[in-house]
Enzyme design. Structure first.
Site: not given
Length: 302
Positions: A2, A54, A139
């Site tokens: 992302p 982000k 992850r």
DNA sequence: CACTTGACCTGTCCGC
DNA sequence: TGCGGACAGGTCAAGT
């Protein structure tokens, strides 16, 4: 994976869903993914939702903000509880040809780290009802962090970030000024530095260089003013196109409704090595820069 | 100081 | 078939 367009896609999707809802319960399936005390946000109403670079900020009434970084594999999926969380239309092909296993569309699933349950205004007395927000992260690089909204704490966590590329204060002159702090870096490597310009990751860095017709290996010191201007435009185009197509899904990005993004169907170079350039038909090449896959057209990007 | 590498993780894919 | 290794990429700490 992302990057700015993916996080913005999630923010746009969540904005009209969770603002005004009150968090009834926070379940930590993977405690390491959550920093802070869940009690600080339990019983609190969500009053705002923002994105910086982000990072997503969920603003709660009375004093706390929840920061969320999705890093490589994070997802935020909302389930209203009133209809299937993931409409049939979402069960499309993923790039790379992997059919999506139904299991991965179930919430929760094995990558679910945190579950937020909201008060359901329609059925306030029920223990089990209520819409939910799932933080999934295969992850486990991503995180949720509860911080005090006041005293400049949020600002201090964000103040090393460079300008927001889609805001008007991000001009080509600012881009040039920030890039020139690192004269010898290859331009594509510099675009990944969040203190120069924030929100760009590996996909959109390659795309921005293509849009500007600049070879990703080019040293910053060799860029002309025209190239700084082209790069500025190229960054905006890449990010805006990313948002327009709902982000990039190479493996597992989904939006707040569990739908994939389609930007990679329109990308010029990313993940297109050995394929023909959409502009000149030259074969797209892949190289490593700072250990990261970097894609470019050797003919369009001299 | 400028820059590179390793660590954090999990899953997939490729070659032997 | 199974196994080891490379690879994917955001960010920070540690190393050269």
């Amino acid at each position: 994976m992302p990057e700015l367009p993916e996080v913005e896609t999630i923010r746009l999707g969540l904005q009209n869903k969770i603002i005004g809802l009150t968090i009834k319960q926070v379940e930590l399936l993977t405690p390491k993914s959550f920093q802070g005390n869940p009690k600080d946000i339990t019983g609190k109403k969500i009053v705002g939702l923002w994105r910086r670079a982000k990072i997503l900020g969920v603003v709660l009434e009375s004093d706390f903000t929840m920061l969320i970084h999705l890093k490589m594999s994070g997802q935020l999926v909302y389930d209203s509880g009133k209809r299937p969380a993931l409409p049939d239309g979402s069960r499309g092909r993923f790039i790379g040809g992997h059919p999506t296993p139904d299991m991965e569309l179930q919430m929760p699933n094995r990558s679910t780290r945190v579950i937020f349950t909201f008060d359901d205004p329609l059925r306030p007395r029920s223990e089990t009802s209520g819409s939910k927000l799932y933080f999934n992260d295969q992850r486990r690089f991503g995180w949720v962090k509860i911080v005090d909204s006041g005293q400049g704490i949020v600002d201090s966590l964000l103040n090393n970030l460079g300008p927001e590329p889609l805001e008007k204060e991000f001009t080509w002159q600012i881009l040039r000024q920030n890039l020139l702090r690192h004269k010898t870096l290859p331009i594509k490597v510099a675009l990944l530095d969040q203190s120069i310009v924030s929100g760009i990751g590996n996909i959109y860095a390659s795309e921005a260089c293509f849009n500007a017709k600049i070879n990703p290996k080019t040293s910053i010191s060799n860029l002309s003013d025209k190239q700084f201007k082209d790069l500025h435009k190229g960054i905006l185009k890449a990010l805006q196109d990313g948002i327009k197509h709902g982000g990039s899904t190479r493996t597992n990005f989904v939006d707040s409704e569990g739908r994939r993004g389609y930007f990679l169907d329109y990308a010029f170079v990313y993940w297109r090595d050995k394929e023909p350039c959409r502009v000149c038909n030259t074969t797209i090449e892949k190289i490593q820069l700072r250990g990261r896959g970097t894609y470019y057209c050797p003919s369009c990007q001299k």
